[in-house]
Structures are given as C-alpha cells and as structure tokens.
Motif scaffolding. Structure first.
Motif, short mmCIF file in Angstrom:
data_model
loop_
_atom_site.label_atom_id
_atom_site.label_comp_id
_atom_site.label_asym_id
_atom_site.label_seq_id
_atom_site.Cartn_x
_atom_site.Cartn_y
_atom_site.Cartn_z
N LEU A 22 9.93 -2.28 -10.28
CA LEU A 22 9.38 -2.36 -8.77
C LEU A 22 7.84 -2.39 -9.20
O LEU A 22 7.10 -2.92 -8.15
CB LEU A 22 9.92 -1.58 -7.92
N HIS A 23 7.45 -1.45 -9.77
CA HIS A 23 6.16 -0.91 -9.96
C HIS A 23 5.24 -2.12 -10.38
O HIS A 23 4.19 -2.40 -9.92
CB HIS A 23 5.91 0.43 -10.66
N ASN A 24 5.62 -2.61 -11.47
CA ASN A 24 5.09 -3.75 -12.15
C ASN A 24 4.90 -4.90 -11.03
O ASN A 24 3.72 -5.52 -10.88
CB ASN A 24 5.80 -4.41 -13.36
N CYS A 25 6.16 -5.14 -10.52
CA CYS A 25 6.23 -6.21 -9.40
C CYS A 25 5.14 -6.12 -8.49
O CYS A 25 4.40 -7.06 -8.06
CB CYS A 25 7.47 -6.37 -8.94
N TYR A 26 5.02 -5.11 -7.80
CA TYR A 26 4.07 -4.66 -6.75
C TYR A 26 2.54 -4.80 -7.20
O TYR A 26 2.00 -5.42 -6.44
CB TYR A 26 4.41 -3.07 -6.36
N VAL A 27 2.38 -4.18 -8.41
CA VAL A 27 1.01 -4.19 -9.03
C VAL A 27 0.51 -5.58 -9.13
O VAL A 27 -0.73 -6.13 -8.84
CB VAL A 27 0.89 -3.37 -10.19
N ASN A 28 1.49 -6.35 -9.81
CA ASN A 28 1.06 -7.84 -10.08
C ASN A 28 0.99 -8.51 -8.65
O ASN A 28 -0.03 -9.44 -8.53
CB ASN A 28 2.36 -8.62 -10.77
N LYS A 57 -1.84 2.89 3.11
CA LYS A 57 -0.56 2.18 3.36
C LYS A 57 0.20 1.30 2.02
O LYS A 57 1.38 1.39 1.94
CB LYS A 57 -1.13 0.62 4.08
N ALA A 58 -0.88 1.30 1.18
CA ALA A 58 -0.26 0.77 -0.31
C ALA A 58 0.71 1.84 -0.83
O ALA A 58 1.95 1.53 -1.40
CB ALA A 58 -1.19 0.25 -1.12
N PHE A 59 0.31 3.03 -0.83
CA PHE A 59 1.09 3.94 -1.36
C PHE A 59 2.39 4.73 -0.58
O PHE A 59 3.40 4.71 -1.04
CB PHE A 59 0.33 5.42 -1.45
N SER A 60 2.36 4.30 0.57
CA SER A 60 3.42 4.49 1.58
C SER A 60 4.81 3.50 1.27
O SER A 60 5.69 3.85 1.20
CB SER A 60 2.90 4.19 3.11
N TYR A 62 4.72 1.98 -1.42
CA TYR A 62 5.23 2.18 -2.94
C TYR A 62 6.20 3.42 -2.85
O TYR A 62 7.50 3.19 -3.43
CB TYR A 62 4.04 2.71 -3.90
N PHE A 63 6.15 4.26 -2.17
CA PHE A 63 7.12 5.46 -2.02
C PHE A 63 8.49 4.99 -1.20
O PHE A 63 9.46 5.36 -1.57
CB PHE A 63 6.32 6.60 -1.31
N GLN A 64 8.51 3.87 -0.40
CA GLN A 64 9.55 3.10 -0.09
C GLN A 64 10.16 2.61 -1.00
O GLN A 64 11.39 2.55 -1.11
CB GLN A 64 9.21 2.19 1.26
N PHE A 65 9.64 1.89 -2.00
CA PHE A 65 10.43 1.50 -3.28
C PHE A 65 11.04 2.39 -3.88
O PHE A 65 12.13 2.23 -4.35
CB PHE A 65 9.37 0.69 -3.95
N ILE A 66 10.49 3.64 -4.13
CA ILE A 66 10.95 4.50 -4.94
C ILE A 66 12.14 5.04 -4.16
O ILE A 66 13.42 5.41 -4.87
CB ILE A 66 10.06 5.67 -5.23
N THR A 67 12.20 5.25 -2.78
CA THR A 67 13.38 5.50 -1.90
C THR A 67 14.54 4.57 -2.28
O THR A 67 15.74 4.98 -2.27
CB THR A 67 12.77 5.93 -0.65
#
Length: 118
Positions: A22-28, A57-60, A62-67
């Motif tokens: 998810l991290h890689n997809c988000y950054v891409n 907003k981006a980190f918010s 991102y943390f939702q993805f981790i959740t």
C-alpha cells in the motif's frame, strides 16, 4: 480455554508485505498526480519544503491505510481461529456466549425469549 483475536496467529510478514504494497502504491500515485514533495515526505516520514496542509492530509490517509491492514490481519486471525477451534472457543463472539448459556442449561427457547425482549 478460550482464544482472543490478539493471539499471535497471523505472521508479521504478511502485515509488513501489505503495508509495503500500500505504501508503494500510494507513493507512486502521488508521483503520478504531480505531488512529488508529498511523495518524498511519505517515503521519508517527514517533510521540510512541502505544503503542511497537504502533508497532513496525506499522512492522515496513509495512517488510514495502515489501519485497514491492521483490521484485515485481525479478521484473518479470527477466521483462522474459528476454523481451527470453532466459534465457541473465541472470546467476544456470539458462539462463546451461546455455548456458555448452553453449559448453564439455559434452553434455546429461554435464550430466544430473552433476546427478543431487548
């Protein structure tokens, strides 16, 4: 003996792999829409020159993805425990509660009657 969904049964590798994916997809995706500064901030875990509101907003998100990854792991663990040990062995599920009522010799009719009153 009962099990809870906090028992270690889902490997950390899957969780790490899911977060990495998810991290890689988000950054891409951020790079594809022209948000290079935001992508770098997410990759590095901090920022120095990007718009603070965008970064926040981006980190918010991102943390939702981790959740989501965490919730997915918990669901998979619960399913694994259900399959291996049955519903009555897992604390917090109806199967365990109904088994306890049955063990106390409370009839299905009594349970249904009480449940319909509430």
């Amino acid at each position: 003996m009962y099990f809870s969904t906090t028992d270690d049964g889902i490997g950390l590798k899957k969780i790490k792999d899911d977060i990495t994916f998810l991290h890689n997809c988000y950054v891409n995706m951020l790079r594809e829409i022209g948000e290079e500064d935001v992508a770098v901030a997410i990759e590095e875990g901090h920022h120095s020159k990007a718009d603070s509101e965008k970064i926040s907003k981006a980190f918010s998100l991102y943390f939702q993805f981790i959740t989501i990854v965490e919730e997915n792991a918990a669901i998979q663990l619960r399913r694994k425990l259900e399959d291996e040990h049955g519903l009555a062995r897992i604390s917090g599920l109806w199967g365990k509660t109904l088994q306890e009522l049955k063990d106390e010799n409370i009839s299905e009719e009594e349970i249904a009657r009480e449940a319909s009153r509430h």
